[in-house]
Motif scaffolding. Structure first.
Motif, PDB file in Angstrom:
ATOM      1  N   GLY A 159       0.773  -1.232   0.000  1.00  0.00           N
ATOM      2  CA  GLY A 159       0.000   0.000   0.000  1.00  0.00           C
ATOM      3  C   GLY A 159       0.805   1.284   0.000  1.00  0.00           C
ATOM      4  O   GLY A 159       0.224   2.377  -0.072  1.00  0.00           O
ATOM      5  N   LYS A 160       2.124   1.205   0.069  1.00  0.00           N
ATOM      6  CA  LYS A 160       2.929   2.427   0.051  1.00  0.00           C
ATOM      7  C   LYS A 160       2.988   3.058  -1.341  1.00  0.00           C
ATOM      8  O   LYS A 160       3.357   4.220  -1.485  1.00  0.00           O
ATOM      9  N   VAL A 161       2.636   2.284  -2.340  1.00  0.00           N
ATOM     10  CA  VAL A 161       2.608   2.788  -3.710  1.00  0.00           C
ATOM     11  C   VAL A 161       1.474   2.075  -4.444  1.00  0.00           C
ATOM     12  O   VAL A 161       1.198   0.897  -4.197  1.00  0.00           O
ATOM     13  N   THR A 162       0.782   2.792  -5.326  1.00  0.00           N
ATOM     14  CA  THR A 162      -0.361   2.216  -6.035  1.00  0.00           C
ATOM     15  C   THR A 162       0.087   1.475  -7.294  1.00  0.00           C
ATOM     16  O   THR A 162       1.234   1.594  -7.741  1.00  0.00           O
ATOM     17  N   GLU A 163      -0.844   0.737  -7.864  1.00  0.00           N
ATOM     18  CA  GLU A 163      -0.547   0.000  -9.095  1.00  0.00           C
ATOM     19  C   GLU A 163      -0.175   0.947 -10.230  1.00  0.00           C
ATOM     20  O   GLU A 163       0.795   0.710 -10.964  1.00  0.00           O
ATOM     21  N   ASP A 164      -0.931   2.042 -10.361  1.00  0.00           N
ATOM     22  CA  ASP A 164      -0.628   3.006 -11.428  1.00  0.00           C
ATOM     23  C   ASP A 164       0.733   3.656 -11.209  1.00  0.00           C
ATOM     24  O   ASP A 164       1.480   3.898 -12.174  1.00  0.00           O
ATOM     25  N   GLU A 165       1.047   3.956  -9.955  1.00  0.00           N
ATOM     26  CA  GLU A 165       2.353   4.555  -9.672  1.00  0.00           C
ATOM     27  C   GLU A 165       3.484   3.589 -10.000  1.00  0.00           C
ATOM     28  O   GLU A 165       4.526   3.986 -10.545  1.00  0.00           O
ATOM     29  N   LEU A 166       3.273   2.315  -9.682  1.00  0.00           N
ATOM     30  CA  LEU A 166       4.287   1.313 -10.006  1.00  0.00           C
ATOM     31  C   LEU A 166       4.502   1.213 -11.515  1.00  0.00           C
ATOM     32  O   LEU A 166       5.642   1.138 -11.986  1.00  0.00           O
ATOM     33  N   LYS A 167       3.423   1.217 -12.254  1.00  0.00           N
ATOM     34  CA  LYS A 167       3.545   1.130 -13.710  1.00  0.00           C
ATOM     35  C   LYS A 167       4.265   2.351 -14.275  1.00  0.00           C
ATOM     36  O   LYS A 167       5.073   2.229 -15.204  1.00  0.00           O
ATOM     37  N   ASP A 168       3.960   3.515 -13.705  1.00  0.00           N
ATOM     38  CA  ASP A 168       4.664   4.732 -14.142  1.00  0.00           C
ATOM     39  C   ASP A 168       6.153   4.636 -13.828  1.00  0.00           C
ATOM     40  O   ASP A 168       7.003   5.042 -14.641  1.00  0.00           O
ATOM     41  N   MET A 169       6.479   4.117 -12.655  1.00  0.00           N
ATOM     42  CA  MET A 169       7.886   3.975 -12.261  1.00  0.00           C
ATOM     43  C   MET A 169       8.598   2.981 -13.174  1.00  0.00           C
ATOM     44  O   MET A 169       9.759   3.186 -13.557  1.00  0.00           O
ATOM     45  N   MET A 170       7.905   1.911 -13.549  1.00  0.00           N
ATOM     46  CA  MET A 170       8.500   0.926 -14.447  1.00  0.00           C
ATOM     47  C   MET A 170       8.665   1.502 -15.846  1.00  0.00           C
ATOM     48  O   MET A 170       9.681   1.264 -16.511  1.00  0.00           O
ATOM     49  N   ASP A 171       7.684   2.283 -16.298  1.00  0.00           N
ATOM     50  CA  ASP A 171       7.796   2.938 -17.608  1.00  0.00           C
ATOM     51  C   ASP A 171       9.020   3.848 -17.663  1.00  0.00           C
ATOM     52  O   ASP A 171       9.695   3.951 -18.688  1.00  0.00           O
ATOM     53  N   ALA A 172       9.291   4.504 -16.539  1.00  0.00           N
ATOM     54  CA  ALA A 172      10.376   5.489 -16.493  1.00  0.00           C
ATOM     55  C   ALA A 172      11.741   4.872 -16.208  1.00  0.00           C
ATOM     56  O   ALA A 172      12.746   5.568 -16.219  1.00  0.00           O
ATOM     57  N   GLU A 173      11.782   3.558 -15.955  1.00  0.00           N
ATOM     58  CA  GLU A 173      13.013   2.888 -15.497  1.00  0.00           C
ATOM     59  C   GLU A 173      13.564   3.645 -14.276  1.00  0.00           C
ATOM     60  O   GLU A 173      14.437   4.495 -14.370  1.00  0.00           O
ATOM     61  N   THR A 174      13.030   3.319 -13.129  1.00  0.00           N
ATOM     62  CA  THR A 174      13.307   4.063 -11.908  1.00  0.00           C
ATOM     63  C   THR A 174      14.428   3.423 -11.098  1.00  0.00           C
ATOM     64  O   THR A 174      14.349   2.253 -10.725  1.00  0.00           O
ATOM     65  N   TRP A 175      15.474   4.228 -10.824  1.00  0.00           N
ATOM     66  CA  TRP A 175      16.594   3.814  -9.979  1.00  0.00           C
ATOM     67  C   TRP A 175      16.386   4.410  -8.600  1.00  0.00           C
ATOM     68  O   TRP A 175      16.192   5.618  -8.456  1.00  0.00           O
ATOM     69  N   LEU A 176      16.427   3.578  -7.583  1.00  0.00           N
ATOM     70  CA  LEU A 176      16.144   4.019  -6.224  1.00  0.00           C
ATOM     71  C   LEU A 176      17.365   3.847  -5.325  1.00  0.00           C
ATOM     72  O   LEU A 176      18.086   2.844  -5.417  1.00  0.00           O
ATOM     73  N   THR A 177      17.569   4.812  -4.442  1.00  0.00           N
ATOM     74  CA  THR A 177      18.552   4.636  -3.378  1.00  0.00           C
ATOM     75  C   THR A 177      17.940   3.745  -2.295  1.00  0.00           C
ATOM     76  O   THR A 177      16.748   3.438  -2.339  1.00  0.00           O
ATOM     77  N   ALA A 178      18.738   3.363  -1.333  1.00  0.00           N
ATOM     78  CA  ALA A 178      18.223   2.522  -0.247  1.00  0.00           C
ATOM     79  C   ALA A 178      17.103   3.242   0.506  1.00  0.00           C
ATOM     80  O   ALA A 178      16.065   2.640   0.821  1.00  0.00           O
ATOM     81  N   ASP A 179      17.295   4.522   0.792  1.00  0.00           N
ATOM     82  CA  ASP A 179      16.266   5.288   1.503  1.00  0.00           C
ATOM     83  C   ASP A 179      14.975   5.353   0.690  1.00  0.00           C
ATOM     84  O   ASP A 179      13.874   5.244   1.247  1.00  0.00           O
ATOM     85  N   GLU A 180      15.099   5.530  -0.615  1.00  0.00           N
ATOM     86  CA  GLU A 180      13.906   5.588  -1.461  1.00  0.00           C
ATOM     87  C   GLU A 180      13.233   4.225  -1.551  1.00  0.00           C
ATOM     88  O   GLU A 180      11.996   4.140  -1.601  1.00  0.00           O
ATOM     89  N   ALA A 181      14.028   3.164  -1.566  1.00  0.00           N
ATOM     90  CA  ALA A 181      13.452   1.817  -1.593  1.00  0.00           C
ATOM     91  C   ALA A 181      12.624   1.566  -0.339  1.00  0.00           C
ATOM     92  O   ALA A 181      11.553   0.951  -0.395  1.00  0.00           O
ATOM     93  N   VAL A 182      13.094   2.060   0.803  1.00  0.00           N
ATOM     94  CA  VAL A 182      12.319   1.944   2.047  1.00  0.00           C
ATOM     95  C   VAL A 182      11.052   2.788   1.954  1.00  0.00           C
ATOM     96  O   VAL A 182       9.964   2.352   2.355  1.00  0.00           O
ATOM     97  N   LYS A 183      11.179   3.976   1.410  1.00  0.00           N
ATOM     98  CA  LYS A 183      10.027   4.873   1.279  1.00  0.00           C
ATOM     99  C   LYS A 183       8.892   4.215   0.486  1.00  0.00           C
ATOM    100  O   LYS A 183       7.715   4.319   0.856  1.00  0.00           O
ATOM    101  N   TYR A 184       9.235   3.515  -0.589  1.00  0.00           N
ATOM    102  CA  TYR A 184       8.217   2.891  -1.431  1.00  0.00           C
ATOM    103  C   TYR A 184       7.835   1.489  -0.969  1.00  0.00           C
ATOM    104  O   TYR A 184       6.928   0.879  -1.539  1.00  0.00           O
ATOM    105  N   GLY A 185       8.519   0.975   0.044  1.00  0.00           N
ATOM    106  CA  GLY A 185       8.153  -0.327   0.592  1.00  0.00           C
ATOM    107  C   GLY A 185       8.898  -1.509   0.009  1.00  0.00           C
ATOM    108  O   GLY A 185       8.635  -2.655   0.384  1.00  0.00           O
ATOM    109  N   PHE A 186       9.845  -1.267  -0.880  1.00  0.00           N
ATOM    110  CA  PHE A 186      10.622  -2.370  -1.443  1.00  0.00           C
ATOM    111  C   PHE A 186      11.622  -2.924  -0.422  1.00  0.00           C
ATOM    112  O   PHE A 186      12.028  -4.076  -0.507  1.00  0.00           O
ATOM    113  N   ALA A 187      12.045  -2.090   0.503  1.00  0.00           N
ATOM    114  CA  ALA A 187      12.972  -2.506   1.556  1.00  0.00           C
ATOM    115  C   ALA A 187      12.395  -2.088   2.899  1.00  0.00           C
ATOM    116  O   ALA A 187      11.520  -1.215   2.983  1.00  0.00           O
ATOM    117  N   ASP A 188      12.904  -2.721   3.956  1.00  0.00           N
ATOM    118  CA  ASP A 188      12.402  -2.429   5.299  1.00  0.00           C
ATOM    119  C   ASP A 188      13.325  -1.544   6.114  1.00  0.00           C
ATOM    120  O   ASP A 188      12.870  -0.799   6.979  1.00  0.00           O
TER     121      ASP A 188
END
Length: 375
Positions: A159-188
């Protein structure tokens, strides 16, 4: 004679390290590109991975990932195997989790990343050959694959990011730092550990594993993030230098008796300017000394109170004018001079009444000069 059969094996992109102690988790290192190669006996790497996983007998597992990605179907198969695994899985990104490697990372019950690790998501890619109908079918298949990846990401991000937001991020080829990965819920969580990394041409080398940035649409984003990893140290150093400078300037302000009247400057030029201005103020006032007891008394009071020559010029002119007048006796001049002097000393002319004496101020100036010169 029967036909001789030769069996060929493909190097695996993972290896398993048995746990060192009874209460320690086993470790599995998933380093390098994820492949889906076949052996001559029709085994595939996903099956071999499942066998190695089963051999751990359900003990807790620390999955260490450092991969630029690879085959999405192999990654999906490994993801499902890890989700079905009985033991607790902790996924640690040892440098880079990009593309298909992010799918496997999402299988961790807990995902941790060092502060300078990277996480990248994008749309699935493939090669296609054929006519228009075949190309359209390939595009439709890619959409289906993307939906399966999005499903994995939604399950992990909770729930930290929506399906549409994920698709937009994938369309844009999104590179995340560790802090950003935590922000979006990919990391803890983010550890203060820093992994070794460098860039050599188009190769991003993280913890000994290389990733060719030219293979990605926006590899320059990874380069920009990589370059930013060194900025926090520089900013911290700059902040420390600013604090030291501000502390020095505050000391100067206290020595000069100006307290909070002046805003602290940001570099040592202000220190030199403050010293120079104070010396010029004293010199200009002393240049006005005439030997007249009244005028000299006003000047000395101005020196002590922090006044400039311009501040007291009108007072001295008034005294001189009064003395030139034959209608005013010396007693009246003396009385007026005392009033002027009291006015200066009392702070009525917007001067701090508790300013240090001339000797104290001169000593402070000398000390400031020594400080500025590093003595």
């Amino acid at each position: 004679m029967g036909k001789k059969v030769t069996t060929m094996t493909t190097p695996r992109f993972w290896r398993v390290k048995n746990k060192a102690g009874e209460n320690e988790p086993a470790e599995m290192f998933l380093y390098g590109e994820i492949t889906h190669e076949k052996w001559f006996d029709d085994d595939v790497t996903a099956k071999a991975f499942a066998e190695d996983l089963a051999a751990l007998n359900g003990c807790d597992l620390k999955l260490r990932i450092n991969s630029p990605g690879g085959d999405v179907f192999a990654a999906q198969a490994i993801y499902n195997q890890l989700k079905d695994y009985k033991g607790r899985v902790t996924a640690q990104v040892d440098g880079l989790a990009a593309s298909a490697a992010t799918i496997i990372t999402c299988a961790g019950d807990t995902v941790i990343m060092p502060e300078n690790a990277l996480f990248m998501i994008h749309n699935p890619l493939t090669w296609a050959v054929g006519n228009a109908d075949e190309m359209r079918k390939t595009a439709d298949n890619l959409d289906i694959v993307r939906d399966t990846i999005v499903s994995v990401y939604l399950s992990r991000t909770k729930g930290k990011v929506t399906e549409d937001e994920l698709k937009d991020m994938m369309d844009a080829e999104t590179w995340l730092t560790a802090d950003e990965a935590v922000k979006y819920g990919f990391a803890d969580s983010v550890t203060d550990e820093r992994i070794e990394n460098r860039i050599n041409g188009n190769l991003l080398i993280m913890n000994s594993i290389s990733c060719d940035l030219s293979k990605f649409r926006h590899g320059e984003k990874a380069r920009a993030i990589f370059e930013s990893f060194n900025k926090p140290k520089k900013e911290a150093k700059k902040t420390m230098e600013n604090k030291e400078t501000l502390g020095l300037l505050q000391k100067i302000a206290d020595k000069l008796g100006i307290g909070e009247k002046n805003e602290p400057a940001k570099d040592n030029t202000a220190v030199k300017n403050a010293v120079k201005a104070e010396r010029e103020r004293i010199i200009n006032l002393e240049a006005m000394l005439t030997g007249d007891s009244v005028i000299d008394a006003i000047i000395n009071a101005a020196k002590e109170a922090g006044q400039t020559a311009d501040d007291i010029k009108a007072y001295i002119d008034a005294v001189n004018k009064a003395k030139e007048s034959e209608t005013v006796n010396n007693a009246a001049v003396e009385a007026m001079s005392n009033i002027i002097k009291d006015n200066i000393e009392s702070g009525a002319a917007k001067v701090t009444a508790t300013a240090p004496t001339v000797d104290e101020k001169q000593a402070a100036i000398d000390e400031i000069v020594n400080i500025a010169n590093g003595k």
